[in-house]
Every structure is written in C-alpha cells, then in structure tokens.
Design an enzyme around this catalytic site. Structure first.
Site, PDB file in Angstrom:
ATOM      1  CB  SER A  60      -0.914  -0.006   1.219  1.00  0.00           C
ATOM      2  OG  SER A  60      -1.570  -1.243   1.301  1.00  0.00           O
TER       3      SER A  60
HETATM    4  C1  SAM Z   1      -3.594  -4.066  -0.170  1.00  0.00           C
HETATM    5  S1  SAM Z   1      -3.105  -5.692  -0.031  1.00  0.00           S
HETATM    6  C2  SAM Z   1      -2.359  -5.745   1.566  1.00  0.00           C
HETATM    7  C3  SAM Z   1      -1.110  -4.974   1.743  1.00  0.00           C
HETATM    8  C4  SAM Z   1      -0.258  -5.566   2.825  1.00  0.00           C
HETATM    9  N1  SAM Z   1      -0.754  -5.302   4.144  1.00  0.00           N
HETATM   10  C5  SAM Z   1       1.178  -5.162   2.671  1.00  0.00           C
HETATM   11  O1  SAM Z   1       1.761  -4.591   3.591  1.00  0.00           O
HETATM   12  O2  SAM Z   1       1.741  -5.475   1.624  1.00  0.00           O
HETATM   13  C6  SAM Z   1      -4.629  -6.524   0.353  1.00  0.00           C
HETATM   14  C7  SAM Z   1      -4.424  -7.988   0.657  1.00  0.00           C
HETATM   15  O3  SAM Z   1      -5.615  -8.486   1.230  1.00  0.00           O
HETATM   16  C8  SAM Z   1      -5.684  -9.831   0.857  1.00  0.00           C
HETATM   17  N2  SAM Z   1      -7.047 -10.316   1.064  1.00  0.00           N
HETATM   18  C9  SAM Z   1      -8.158 -10.040   0.337  1.00  0.00           C
HETATM   19  N3  SAM Z   1      -9.205 -10.714   0.828  1.00  0.00           N
HETATM   20  C10 SAM Z   1      -8.753 -11.413   1.905  1.00  0.00           C
HETATM   21  C11 SAM Z   1      -9.372 -12.305   2.821  1.00  0.00           C
HETATM   22  N4  SAM Z   1     -10.671 -12.628   2.744  1.00  0.00           N
HETATM   23  N5  SAM Z   1      -8.602 -12.828   3.802  1.00  0.00           N
HETATM   24  C12 SAM Z   1      -7.287 -12.528   3.908  1.00  0.00           C
HETATM   25  N6  SAM Z   1      -6.660 -11.702   3.039  1.00  0.00           N
HETATM   26  C13 SAM Z   1      -7.375 -11.156   2.065  1.00  0.00           C
HETATM   27  C14 SAM Z   1      -5.275  -9.798  -0.607  1.00  0.00           C
HETATM   28  O4  SAM Z   1      -4.898 -11.085  -1.080  1.00  0.00           O
HETATM   29  C15 SAM Z   1      -4.127  -8.813  -0.555  1.00  0.00           C
HETATM   30  O5  SAM Z   1      -2.909  -9.477  -0.392  1.00  0.00           O
END
Ligand code: SAM
Length: 457
Positions: free
Chosen positions: A163
């Site tokens: 992000s």
């Molecule tokens: C914006 S990214 C996260 C950025 C992360 N915190 C970083 O520091 O790189 C959003 C993440 O949420 C995950 N995600 C989406 N739906 C999810 C779910 N139901 N459970 C767990 N993770 C999920 C996606 O696979 C993605 O990797």
C-alpha cells in the site's frame, strides 16, 4: 449499452485520479480505482543527508560499492519519509519512523511489479530491465501492485499490493500500537505492514492473515529475511483468527462494506479496530471502531484510505442483472450535476454510498454521443435498475433516463438533497453502532440521529 464496471474509464474520463491500492473490487476493479485522498498541502520537511554519505576514509572499490548501496538506500529512505510527511502534513512519529527504517519497504517487493500506465491500466516493471523505475516506485508514496489477475480480455486486475506508505502510516497511527500490544492484521500481502507492526509491538504479538497461500508463504519468508517473525496464517481473514483472540487491535488492509462480526467478537474490551471502507458507489474512507468495556461497539469514519476489497475465497466477477437499457427511456431534466456525486468530492461520494447502498456508477470513457459532453451510468448491483445521466455539450443542460424497477437517479438526488440540507456534514461527523446481532446502524453526530431509511428520503 450499459458499460461494464471494468473498463468503463479511459484517459478522457472525468473520473477522479487514483491514490491508494488501485482498482479494488473483484466485481468492480476498474470502477473503484479512483477514490483518492490527496496530499494535504506542502509540508516543509527537511531532507537530511544520510550519515553514510558523510564517510571520509578511503575505501577499497568493493567497500565503496557496499557503502554506495547503503548510501543509496539511506537517501531513498529519507526521501520516502519526506514524502510521507508531506502527505500527512506532519513528520512521521518517531516510533513508526524507526519501524520504517528497520523494515525497509523495498525488501518486500518482488522483482516484477505492476505500475499504473497512465491510461487506467497497469504495466510491468521488471527490476532487472528498469532498475531506476523499480527503485523509484519502491520509494514513492504510492501503492505498488505485486500480483494481478489477467482476465481473458487482457484486463489486469490487482490482487495484492504494497500500500501507499503515507496511508500505511496514517492507519498505523490511528491504530495506536505500543510494545506488547496484541494485534491481528487482515491482508498480509507482501508482509511489509505486518513487519512494521511486529517491529513496534513485538513478533509474538502480531498475527497476520492472508487469503492467498502463495502470498502468505512469500511474506513469511520475506519477514524472516528482515529478521521478523509475526505469525503468518493462510486463511480467510473474514473469519479473523480465533486461536489468537482476543486482540487489542485489529487492522485490515483490504476494504469492507461492513465490519465482519468475527473481527468484533475477537476484539478485546477496550480494543480498537481500523479498516478501510468501501461501498458500491465508492471505495474511500477509514473506519475506526472501538469496543468499550461493556462490549458496546461504535465506529466513526475518517477521510483517506482507498483499498482493494476483502475477497471471499474463490470469488469471481458477479453475474450482472439483465440490462434494462436506460438509453431507450425518455430523457427528463435533472437539477443534480453528476460531478456533485461522482466528481472529486469524496465525502459526497462516501455519503452516497452510505445512503444508497448497492448502487454503483461509472463515467463513460471515450467518445461521447454527438452533442454530449459527458455521460454517467448508474446501476444497481442486485436488480436491473439503471440510469443514464447526460450533460449536453455547450449548454451543460443535464438530463437523465431511468429504467428498471427503481428510479436510481431520483434516489441519488434525494440522498444528495438530504446531505445538502443537513449542511453537507463531513465524514468524521458520521458514525455507526454495531449490534450484537450483526446489524450496523449509521448515524450523524450522535447515535440518536440515525440516517433516514432509503424509502423515506
Ligand atoms: C492491499 S493488499 C495488503 C497490503 C499488505 N498489508 C502489505 O503490507 O503489503 C490486500 C491484501 O488483502 C488480501 N485479502 C483479500 N481478501 C482477503 C481475505 N478474505 N482474507 C485474507 N486476506 C485477504 C489480498 O490477497 C491482498 O494481499
């Protein structure tokens, strides 16, 4: 024909610019890639030379190469912190600045990343082929997409990203984590945010949950490589992670339209939850939710934050309700400018999403019909209602055509009228109460002042 949400924008679209994680809904990737907070003005943060740049002893070529690398990393880090401070409008707090230095973002990025191409899509940036561009992206205050799903038609939909650092710090500061605070993160992604949390709270205190197995495994390995070992769990984050509960803090790095009940159940009394917000209309805002000692859970929204959504396991783009062809309905004049509810005013967009749930919009990209300056499409997610708002070239005269069982533009106009009559209250004046039965009730200023029901607006 009503455009699909994906691909509805083009370079000529009047849709607002993006800052955040890019398109963020598996059902509406392109549509959601536009809600963005902006840097709040210039901040005079001085960029100090990194201590490594002050070396004076003569060094061997090998040593010099090593020092140059450290110097480059040091100076890039200073620049990144300066950019984040500029975004925040204040210096980064010392605890998060220390975490930034201890857990460098670039260590979490893959060699192959996806960057915005300036035309509403993404293109690949390969570190070996474009080292300067890759390095700049790693130290820019902008999201870096690390995984995409390429659709059959070639459209690239982001699935995971690191992000934007400014937004990351704003969320971490809102979370209020101290050494020893027990934290649950939903959405591990690259693992960078989990690394920052672990650096501040302690490895043993942090659990991070990722839906994608490969991402979880990679994040675990990267975290270990920078000396961090929070618990990385491969699971559906919508369920939280009960074995580690209760948590004093819960933070999501994917957006939700309502707070999943398991997150609240796993939040300790006195705890705080911070999550990016989204509606069908707009992915924008951050909800800060507190659970008091009696178990009453209340939240408030803050501006800023625009994240990809929490996905359900195996989710695919939805079946669209049948097309009711609003373009064939008669045109009627409308007082409401489409820019008022779908322009740069994200607070207005947020309120439309709250008051008219399950309705999305898309500006028509590319060539307009003859005599038309701009066209906004509005559609319901769960029924075939649609509206087509057209602004005439030259005169700016605005008309709407509505089809299907609901008159969506009338609903939007009534919602906007209510908001305007209330003095256009901004996001922090809106809040919500979460009932034990899973219901969420939104209100303005105090829980007693509930928002009008859709039918009474
Ligand atoms: C914006 S990214 C996260 C950025 C992360 N915190 C970083 O520091 O790189 C959003 C993440 O949420 C995950 N995600 C989406 N739906 C999810 C779910 N139901 N459970 C767990 N993770 C999920 C996606 O696979 C993605 O990797």
């Amino acid at each position: 024909m009503v455009p699909t949400r994906r691909g509805a924008f083009g370079p000529r679209s009047p849709a607002p610019r993006t800052r955040g994680d890019g398109p963020r809904d598996p059902q509406a990737w392109a549509r959601l890639g536009r809600c963005s907070p902006h840097a709040r003005g210039w901040f005079p943060y001085r960029v100090l030379p990194h201590p490594d740049l002050r070396c004076v002893r003569k060094r061997s070529p090998r040593e010099v190469g090593h020092v140059n690398t450290i110097a480059a990393e040091g100076s890039a880090m200073e620049q990144l912190l300066a950019r984040v401070a500029e975004f925040l409008g204040r210096p980064v707090s010392p605890e998060w600045e220390n975490a930034f230095r201890a857990v460098p973002r670039h260590r979490f990025l893959l060699d192959r990343i996806w960057l915005r191409d300036g035309h509403g899509g993404y293109d690949i940036c390969d570190r070996a082929a474009q080292p300067t561009r890759w390095w700049a992206a790693a130290h820019a205050d902008a999201p870096v997409v690390t995984h995409v799903l390429t659709e059959a038609d070639g459209t690239r939909c982001p699935l995971s990203s690191a992000s934007a650092p400014g937004t990351v710090v704003a969320m971490l500061e809102a979370l209020d984590v101290r050494p020893g605070t027990r934290v649950l993160e939903i959405g591990t992604g690259t693992g960078w945010n989990a690394g920052l949390l672990a650096s501040r709270a302690g490895d043993a205190e942090v659990v991070t949950v990722e839906l994608d197995r490969e991402l979880a495994e990679r994040a675990r390995a990267t975290l270990a490589a920078v000396g961090r070992s929070p618990r990385v769990v491969h699971a559906n984050g919508a369920e939280g992670w009960p074995p580690g509960a209760p948590y004093e803090r819960v933070v999501a790095t994917c957006s939700v339209r309502r707070v999943p009940r398991p997150w609240l159940d796993q939040l300790a009394p006195g705890g705080r939850l911070v999550t990016p917000w989204a509606s069908a209309w707009c992915a924008y805002g951050t909800a800060v939710v507190e659970r008091d000692e009696r178990g009453i859970v209340m939240g408030r929204w803050r501006p800023g934050g625009s994240y990809m959504p929490l996905r359900a396991p195996g989710a695919r783009p939805e079946e669209r309700p049948p097309d009711t062809h609003p373009e064939r309905a008669p045109a009627e004049p409308t007082e409401l400018s489409p820019w008022a509810v779908a322009g740069e005013d994200y607070q207005a967009q947020f309120v439309m999403g709250l008051l008219v749930p399950g309705v999305w919009h898309a500006w028509e990209a590319g060539n307009q019909r003859a005599g038309t300056h701009a066209t906004l499409w509005v559609r319901a997610e769960n029924d075939p209602s649609a509206a087509l708002v057209e602004v005439a070239a030259g005169t700016g005269h605005t008309t709407v055509r509505q089809s299907g069982p609901r008159r969506l533009w009338d609903e939007i106009s009534a919602a906007y009228g209510w908001w305007h009559a209330a003095g256009s209250p901004d996001m922090p004046r809106f809040g919500f109460t979460c009932g034990g039965d899973g219901t969420t009730t939104a209100w303005l200023d105090t829980p007693e002042r509930q928002l009008p029901e859709p039918t009474t607006r």
